[in-house]
Design a protein around this motif. Structure first.
Motif, short mmCIF file in Angstrom:
data_model
loop_
_atom_site.label_atom_id
_atom_site.label_comp_id
_atom_site.label_asym_id
_atom_site.label_seq_id
_atom_site.Cartn_x
_atom_site.Cartn_y
_atom_site.Cartn_z
N THR A 583 0.42 20.19 -5.41
CA THR A 583 1.56 19.31 -5.21
C THR A 583 2.47 19.87 -4.12
O THR A 583 2.58 21.08 -3.93
CB THR A 583 2.40 19.15 -6.50
N TYR A 584 3.10 18.94 -3.42
CA TYR A 584 4.13 19.27 -2.43
C TYR A 584 5.27 18.31 -2.67
O TYR A 584 5.08 17.09 -2.64
CB TYR A 584 3.58 19.12 -1.01
N ARG A 598 6.66 13.43 -1.63
CA ARG A 598 5.89 14.03 -2.72
C ARG A 598 4.42 13.71 -2.51
O ARG A 598 4.03 12.54 -2.38
CB ARG A 598 6.34 13.50 -4.08
N LEU A 599 3.61 14.76 -2.44
CA LEU A 599 2.17 14.62 -2.26
C LEU A 599 1.45 15.30 -3.41
O LEU A 599 1.92 16.31 -3.94
CB LEU A 599 1.72 15.26 -0.94
N GLU A 600 0.32 14.75 -3.77
CA GLU A 600 -0.46 15.33 -4.86
C GLU A 600 -1.93 15.10 -4.61
O GLU A 600 -2.35 13.99 -4.26
CB GLU A 600 -0.04 14.70 -6.19
N LYS A 620 -2.43 11.18 -3.94
CA LYS A 620 -1.28 10.29 -4.09
C LYS A 620 -0.15 10.81 -3.20
O LYS A 620 0.01 12.02 -3.02
CB LYS A 620 -0.79 10.26 -5.55
N GLY A 621 0.61 9.90 -2.67
CA GLY A 621 1.71 10.30 -1.80
C GLY A 621 2.85 9.31 -1.83
O GLY A 621 2.64 8.09 -1.95
N ILE A 637 7.55 4.26 0.86
CA ILE A 637 6.15 3.90 1.05
C ILE A 637 5.32 4.82 0.16
O ILE A 637 5.66 5.99 -0.06
CB ILE A 637 5.70 4.02 2.52
N GLN A 638 4.25 4.25 -0.35
CA GLN A 638 3.44 4.97 -1.33
C GLN A 638 1.98 4.63 -1.12
O GLN A 638 1.62 3.48 -0.84
CB GLN A 638 3.88 4.58 -2.74
#
Length: 795
Positions: A583-584, A598-600, A620-621, A637-638
């Motif tokens: 994760t970030y 948020r990134l995963e 996922k982001g 945005i996702q």
């Protein structure tokens, strides 16, 4: 000469007054007084030797009136005596004491807003302690202050003492809570860059509204308002206004309505952007050019005090890593008033050679010392650096265990030693909740949950929850140790059970018992990785009416698809595997983010025992940005994507292991509402692959006070779900008497899309969301649900 036996001196003290009884022949006689013994009378609890230890007079030594006075004061200072008298009888000094009563019990009457236990923890009077009128008066003031902070500024507190046998008393605090003091208005004067509503969102002090009884955030508290002033300063400083000032703050009580009107007058000043950014160093060997990549301040961007602070921390850490323990990084700003820009130069210099002698922690009644100490990157004996101290302060505040964290320093035993004093004010870390509601996906539901964020004072997280719905039941126990084996890595476990009944979109039930072990490792300030082992045992419950035991399964409408029934999808299935999640996260707020990313990315490989042998991969982001700070428009945005990869043929993969998606992925569609379907039975088959994306803008709900926590949103969703496993296609082909290649679009890789609007409510029960979506790209056999609502979650 007058004989000492004829001298009678009595000095008594009562009720704080002092008088001299008897007579002295001359001052010289008093000065020459000597006694051979001291006798204590009237003491029942305290032994005589202890009473004598407070006296400044000893047998065989001269004493004066001043010595008697000092002895009286010393005895009264103990708080153990209601009255004391000292006089001489012959060659004996007599000390008569009247001991204060012992408190048998402490009671509270009339208190509803504040319960007995927290009130008892505030006051000094205790059961089995010594009764003291001064202490009781202080306790009354403490209780009044507590009620004032709870919004009951006109509460009246009185005390009553009930005598009992054996010099004991019961102490009763009688409470008249009065009416709640509310906040009618919070207004601003001088704000041009930001609307008053936006500024009120920054503050924790809120105006009274219909939901205030749930949030309890409409209480006037001078300390809370002072903290809000600091929040406003930080808000302006981080949005370019380096000259911002709060000129005055007034809180006027309308005694008729018992409401406060708060007015905050501000001077915003000019909005600045960063211009020239430079690094200078007086230390030999420091490559300043290599340090520019550490800076968070960039030319042309809006000035932000937080970015300057983060740059100081990054530079301090980078230089300290090169062996400079006593480094000092100081920013020097130069305002360019004509261009409304600020030049910032970071000066790296040799800091004072000071060491930490001790770290003292105060106020942690429940939290253990080591829970606080481990948040410091420096310890006793290390070089002192204020930057690292402030970084530790932010960590402590981020734990969510304290109302307030203050760190100060004082001189140590020598000029190069400092003592670090950490003062914390703990807050309730446990939460017990009972709730209920209705979700468009799960129907009526209820939940009971207990969460403790500071289990046993060790900083551990414990959560026990149970939820019940019309079509689903969940039970879960989770435990997390944030510092496993003393290292900054978390470890924990989860166990639980999930039961789901059949629904219109899913014509079979299932029961799954699961468990997992996990270990989390931080990589950087914003990123980390978690490795885990997971196991679950699931059983599928299929109604006998959906099974064809005499003929071919799934060859007629009304039967369940052959892809979802044995032998292609066994009803009993275990999955055992290892995985990891990277994760970030730079989001500024986990519930209502306005900026950040948020990134995963996660993968789980099943095959460490059990029936399943396949790999699940998902990415996922999310990215948030404030489009208008004044109007508080936030863009988002996702994107999400996933893939299942089977190992070694079809024996370790079943159609039920596919991804199943619906309205949560693309709004406007039912659960399992799009994607591959059995062309005869109509059952959703899920897919081995998916992707979806969302673009959204949210904003404060117009015409409603910001204190309601309600926002609106417009969104657009798009995505697809495809890829039926080969075993599922073969099962359907066999049921339909044809080849799998002739099934046409059973894989259904067509895209879906929708547009819509939402109401987002940050309610006292958690974040809730109401969506209305209109599908604009769909297939004729899709199941639609234009309106949906439930708990709002990320990803």
């Amino acid at each position: 000469m007058v004989r000492m036996a004829m001298l009678a001196v009595a000095i008594a003290v009562s009720g704080g007054g002092m008088f001299l009884a008897g007579s002295l022949a001359t001052a010289s006689i008093a000065e020459a007084a000597v006694v051979s013994a001291i006798t204590v009378r009237g003491n029942t609890r305290m032994d005589s030797d202890t009473v004598k230890s407070f006296l400044t007079i000893e047998p065989g030594q001269r004493f004066t009136n001043a010595d008697i006075d000092a002895s009286l004061k010393a005895l009264f200072a103990t708080g153990l005596f209601a009255d004391v008298s000292i006089y001489q009888s012959g060659s004996t000094l007599v000390v008569e004491v009247d001991e204060n009563a012992t408190i048998n019990e402490v009671f509270f009457e009339g208190n509803k807003r504040l319960k007995d236990e927290p009130l008892a923890g505030m006051i000094q009077s205790r059961a089995r302690g010594i009764f003291s009128p001064d202490t009781v008066a202080s306790d009354v003031s403490i209780i009044e202050e507590a009620y004032s902070r709870a919004g009951r500024g006109d509460a009246v507190i009185t005390s009553e003492v009930v005598p009992l046998a054996n010099n004991r008393v019961n102490l009763v605090f009688k409470v008249n809570e009065g009416g709640k003091t509310k906040i009618r208005s919070v207004t601003f004067v001088g704000n041009n860059a930001f609307r008053a509503g936006r500024l009120r969102e920054v503050m924790s002090t809120k105006r009274t509204n219909l939901l205030s009884w749930l949030r309890n955030d409409d209480i006037y508290d001078p300390d809370k308002l002072a903290a809000d002033e600091e929040k406003l300063r930080r808000f302006y400083f981080n949005n370019g206004y380096a000259d911002f000032q709060i000129l005055s703050t007034s809180a006027v009580l309308d005694e008729v309505s018992n409401e406060y009107n708060i007015t905050i007058t501000v001077d915003e000043g000019t909005k600045y952007t960063f211009d020239n950014i430079a690094i200078e160093s007086t230390l030999d060997g420091v490559d300043t050019e290599a340090l520019y990549s550490k800076l968070k301040t960039k030319p042309g961007t809006t000035y932000s005090a937080e970015r300057v602070e983060n740059s100081i921390i990054a530079l301090t850490e980078a230089v300290a890593a090169q062996g400079y323990a006593f480094v000092d990084v100081a920013p020097r700003g130069n305002r360019n008033f004509n261009s409304s820009t600020i030049d910032v130069t970071y000066l790296i210099d040799q800091g004072a050679r000071t060491y930490i002698e001790r770290i003292i922690i105060i106020g942690n009644d429940m939290t253990r010392d080591y829970v606080i100490r481990r948040e410091f990157d420096i310890s006793e004996g290390d070089a002192f650096n204020q930057v690292f101290i402030q970084k530790s302060k932010k960590r402590l505040e981020g734990l969510g265990l304290f109302e307030r964290v203050e760190i100060s320093t004082r001189q140590g035993s020598s000029a190069d030693r400092v003592v670090v004093v950490v003062r914390v004010a703990e807050k309730a870390s446990g939460d017990f909740s009972v709730g209920g509601g209705y979700s468009s996906s799960s129907g009526a539901l209820g939940e009971i949950a207990f969460t403790e964020k500071n289990f046993m004072g060790r900083g551990q997280l414990l959560r026990i929850s149970a939820s019940f719905g019309e079509a689903e039941e969940n039970y879960r126990l989770s435990f997390t140790e944030p510092y496993f084996l003393g290292y900054r890595m978390s470890a924990g476990f989860d166990i639980g059970r999930n039961s789901r009944g059949d629904t219109d979109s899913r014509r079979y039930g299932s029961t799954t018992t699961f468990g997992s072990l996990r270990l989390g490792l931080p990589l950087t300030e914003h990123s980390g990785v978690s490795v885990f082992y997971t196991y679950n045992d699931s059983s599928t419950d299929i109604d006998s009416d959906l099974l064809d035991t005499a003929g071919t399964q799934g060859d007629a409408k009304g039967e369940l698809s052959a892809a979802l029934t044995p032998p292609n999808s066994p009803t009993d299935w275990t999955r055992s595997g290892f995985g990891y999640t990277w994760t970030y996260n730079t989001l500024d707020n986990s519930i209502t983010p306005r900026d950040g990313v948020r990134l995963e990315f996660s993968q789980t490989a099943f095959g460490a025992g059990g029936d399943a042998t396949y790999l699940t991969s998902e990415v996922k982001g999310q990215a948030f940005a404030t489009l208008s700070e004044d109007f508080d428009f936030v863009g988002m945005i996702q994107g999400r994507a996933g893939a299942n990869t089977a190992f070694g043929g079809n024996s370790g993969y079943r159609t039920l292991d596919n991804f199943f998606q619906g309205g949560r992925a693309i709004r406007g569609f039912s659960n399992n509402g799009f994607g591959p379907r059995d062309p005869v039975t109509g059952d959703a088959l899920g897919g081995m692959y998916y992707w979806n994306a969302t673009a959204e803008v949210n904003f404060p709900a117009p015409f409603l006070p910001e204190t309601y926590g309600i926002r609106g949103a417009f969104f657009a969703d798009a995505g697809t779900l495809w890829g039926v496993d080969s075993g599922g296609k073969k099962a359907i082909a066999a049921a339909h008497g044809t080849t799998s290649s002739a099934l046409g679009d059973v894989n259904d890789n067509a895209m879906r899309a929708s547009i819509g609007a939402s109401i987002i409510w940050n309610s006292p029960f958690g974040p809730l969301r109401f969506d209305y979506a209109e599908p604009i790209v769909r297939e004729k056999y899709d199941d639609l649900r234009r309106f949906s609502f439930g708990v709002s979650t990320s990803f």
